[in-house]
Design an enzyme around this catalytic site. Structure first.
Site, PDB file in Angstrom:
ATOM      1  N   ARG A 275     -26.584 -14.809 -94.906  1.00 35.88           N
ATOM      2  CA  ARG A 275     -26.108 -15.586 -93.431  1.00 35.88           C
ATOM      3  C   ARG A 275     -27.299 -16.562 -92.906  1.00 35.88           C
ATOM      4  O   ARG A 275     -26.820 -17.421 -92.158  1.00 35.88           O
ATOM      5  CB  ARG A 275     -25.838 -14.477 -92.539  1.00 35.88           C
ATOM      6  CG  ARG A 275     -25.600 -14.442 -91.066  1.00 35.88           C
ATOM      7  CD  ARG A 275     -25.475 -13.709 -90.488  1.00 35.88           C
ATOM      8  NE  ARG A 275     -23.807 -13.623 -90.642  1.00 35.88           N
ATOM      9  CZ  ARG A 275     -23.132 -11.389 -90.792  1.00 35.88           C
ATOM     10  NH1 ARG A 275     -24.441 -11.035 -91.698  1.00 35.88           N
ATOM     11  NH2 ARG A 275     -22.387 -11.412 -91.595  1.00 35.88           N
ATOM     12  N   ALA A 276     -28.388 -15.792 -93.349  1.00 32.68           N
ATOM     13  CA  ALA A 276     -29.787 -17.180 -93.027  1.00 32.68           C
ATOM     14  C   ALA A 276     -29.326 -18.315 -93.235  1.00 32.68           C
ATOM     15  O   ALA A 276     -29.561 -19.412 -92.323  1.00 32.68           O
ATOM     16  CB  ALA A 276     -30.975 -16.365 -93.554  1.00 32.68           C
TER      17      ALA A 276
END
Length: 692
Positions: A275-276
């Site tokens: 997700r980062a």
């Protein structure tokens, strides 16, 4: 509705304003978590953001804000025809910390059910926030069951309601913005990761800036409309820039070079999951659009990392968010060099030769003049990233003589590396304060059943009430559509959530415990349990005993980081007044029981079992221990005895406490967590039954 404070009138807080504006440009960034001390304009900035958002086109009359171009096919108010489109301002919906589950997701329309006898769904806050902003002030204090519902909606972009005979699914895509004061506790990692960006805010230490903040605030309080009017032109210009950046966003190109930098940065900082990477890509694209460019540059990637990574790289809850900017610059520079073609005749250096701590003095990378993302806190970041090895090389403190003529007091030793513990919970169902540990009957939680009210009715279980009243309608002479309900028909909803407990640590700091290696391991184990308590919103207390007496190093408190700080600085030396330590702990529990009778305690005694202080120390310690056994308090003794010859005194103490002992060698996650759970199962049953 009062006039909101103008966004452009905010003084300072550049990172906060940028993060909010980037989400206004690209809602796909995923929201903002604003962390900081009280009184730093967190809530003011968030509320001012909604005025900058463009109007939202919606289907006229749709309670779920469907887009006229692509209406939700599963909308409860559908199907929608092609006509009837309208526009309204973007909403900012506030989710109160004490909100009920019904208020968040919606529920059966009670008024229509009772008056008309029909089932109708009343939308909640998730429906109101669709295509707008969902704002949670003090998000770290949000009840667990609400956090779970929020996570589900944020992950799926939809809200599913299955309750009280109602089955509804509706779209719920919103910009999630939360503010919090870290002193009051941390967020669960799952919710923390749902925020796209995070910003640390702090009050300015510059006199001129503080003066300007006060001047503007007083002017706004005296005449909100007049103050807003003076900033109207700046607000309009900023709103136009947001609209222009939104229009430019689809044309922004994220090249392979920028993608490689993003991936290399996330890998270098060891963030969990992917997700980062996605959030950084979206943030860098929004930064380029905000700057009026169609290409993502290295500086966009750098700024995106400073906003998207700090809250994702934390390895334990006491770590302050932040990034080592020198390491960030080196990583970006290395990614650029890897992308560039290798000059002819120049051998490529072998892998592993680069020293990440021995680069050039300028740290490499772009971004000269870029202000630190964390403002006044940024000078502390390098020390936070050096790790325990760097701290252990500092010069030792001089020993301090122990008071009262006791043996010399040794300097405080560092705690060993903390480890993750299992979930520790008290069996049965309690009635303590809301938390994240043990099952409990709470005001806010999932509905598990119904019962006849005892006393005043507080939480109506509508379906059960209607079911109880329905068979008697003919006998009661019902003639219209309304339902005839009597007192005997009313049903109270029973709800189940989680409670927090009081974890009281009783730590032996005497000379017999003074071996540095043992104290380091003991502190590491206690710190591990403190970390768990920090996440589960327990109250914790710390009692220490050495020399001639015991003291309450930290009264029961919800600020677990304060307990960790006291533990870290705890010195050792002197005799072992075990009885005094147990009596002091018993007194703490007695006082705390008067303040909060519903909160169930767990006592963790850390000692080798020796008792050497006062008259008849062993007998007095036994009598003190039996007080805990008589009251059914769950106890565990951490046996710190070492050497080839073991006296087994800690095991004897555990027997008198009615608890269990564990040796220092067994003080790891699985063994200590399982032990405490077993102790709670054997000793906590009577407490649980009394609470139930």
């Amino acid at each position: 509705m009062s006039t909101p404070y103008p966004f452009t009138a905010l003084v300072g807080q550049d990172d906060l304003r940028l993060a909010l504006l980037l989400n206004a440009v690209s809602p796909a960034v995923g929201g903002v978590l604003v962390r900081g001390e009280k009184g730093t304009a967190k809530s003011t900035a968030v509320r001012a953001l909604s005025a900058l958002l463009p109007e939202v086109p919606v289907v006229a009359g749709c309670r779920f804000s469907c887009d006229p171009v692509a209406p939700d096919p599963n909308c409860p108010d559908g199907p929608h025809d092609s006509g009837g489109a309208t526009a309204r301002p973007a909403r900012m919906v506030e989710l109160p910390v004490g909100a009920s589950e019904d208020r968040l997701v919606g529920a059966l329309d009670i008024e229509r059910a009772l008056a008309e006898g029909v089932k109708a769904f009343e939308p909640g806050l998730l429906a109101d926030a669709h295509r707008g902003i969902l704002y949670v002030d003090e998000v770290n204090l949000l009840h667990d069951h609400l956090v779970d519902l929020l996570l589900d909606a944020a992950a799926m972009g939809a809200s599913y309601v299955e309750r009280e005979g109602v089955s509804v699914r509706h779209a719920a895509r919103f910009l999630l913005v939360g503010t919090m004061n870290p002193e009051e506790g941390e967020l669960r990692p799952q919710l923390l990761d749902r925020f796209g960006l995070t910003v640390e805010v702090a009050a300015s230490r510059e006199t001129d800036q503080r003066v300007e903040v006060v001047r503007r605030r007083l002017a706004y309080d005296d005449d909100p409309e007049g103050f807003a009017g003076r900033w109207a032109e700046d607000e309009a210009a900023l709103r136009e820039r947001v609209v222009a950046a939104r229009a430019l966003l689809p044309r922004v190109t994220l090249g392979d070079g920028a993608l490689r930098q993003i991936a290399a940065t996330c890998a270098a900082f060891e963030v969990d999951g992917m997700r980062a990477d996605i959030v950084m890509a979206r943030t860098a694209t929004a930064l380029a659009a905000w700057a009026g460019r169609t290409d993502v540059e290295s500086e966009d990637v750098r700024q995106a990392a400073l906003l998207a990574l700090p809250h994702r790289r934390r390895r334990n809850p006491f770590d302050a968010p932040g990034l080592d900017e020198d390491k960030l610059d080196e990583t970006l520079e290395e990614a650029r060099e890897d992308e560039a073609p290798e000059p002819d005749g120049t051998p490529e250096p072998p892998e592993g030769d680069d020293d990440p701590d021995g680069g050039g003095p300028d740290g490499g990378g772009p971004g000269g003049g870029q202000p630190p993302a964390d403002g006044p806190d940024s000078p502390e970041l390098p020390s936070q990233n050096q790790g325990p090895e760097a701290e252990e090389t500092s010069a030792p403190q001089e020993p301090v003589p122990a008071p009262g003529g006791a043996s010399g007091e040794q300097q405080a030793v560092r705690a060993a590396e903390p480890f993750r513990t299992k979930m520790l919970s008290v069996p049965g169902i309690g009635e303590g304060a809301a938390g994240r540990r043990s099952r409990a009957r709470t005001e806010h939680g999932r509905t598990t059943g119904s019962r006849r009210p005892r006393g005043a009715l507080t939480k109506l279980h509508l379906a059960a009430t209607v079911q109880a009243a329905a068979p008697h309608q003919k006998a009661r002479g019902r003639s219209g559509a309304g339902l005839v309900v009597r007192r005997d028909d009313l049903r109270q909803a029973t709800r189940e959530g989680r409670e927090g407990n009081l974890v009281l640590f009783v730590v032996d700091a005497s000379g017999s415990m003074a071996a540095r290696q043992r104290m380091s391991a003991v502190k590491g184990a206690v710190l591990s349990l403190l970390l768990d308590a920090y996440q589960r919103r327990d109250k914790v207390g710390l009692v220490t005993f050495r020399g001639k007496d015991a003291e309450v190093a930290l009264p029961p408190t919800s600020s677990v980081d304060a307990a960790a700080a006291r533990l870290e600085s705890l010195p050792s030396g002197g005799r072992t007044p075990l009885a005094a330590g147990l009596l002091k702990a018993h007194d703490v529990l007695r006082i705390e029981r008067l303040r909060d009778a519903a909160r169930r305690p767990l006592v963790v005694v850390v000692t080798d079992g020796r008792a050497t202080g006062g008259v008849e120390p062993v007998a007095r310690a036994g009598r003190a221990a039996r007080l805990f056994a008589a009251e059914g308090v769950a106890c565990v003794v951490v046996d710190c005895e070492s050497g080839y010859v073991r006296l087994g005194l800690a095991g004897q103490l555990a027997g008198e406490l009615g608890g269990t002992a564990v040796t220092l060698d067994e003080l790891r996650a699985d063994s200590i967590a399982g032990l405490v759970k077993d102790v709670q199962g054997t000793r906590g049953g009577s407490t649980s039954r009394r609470a139930a």
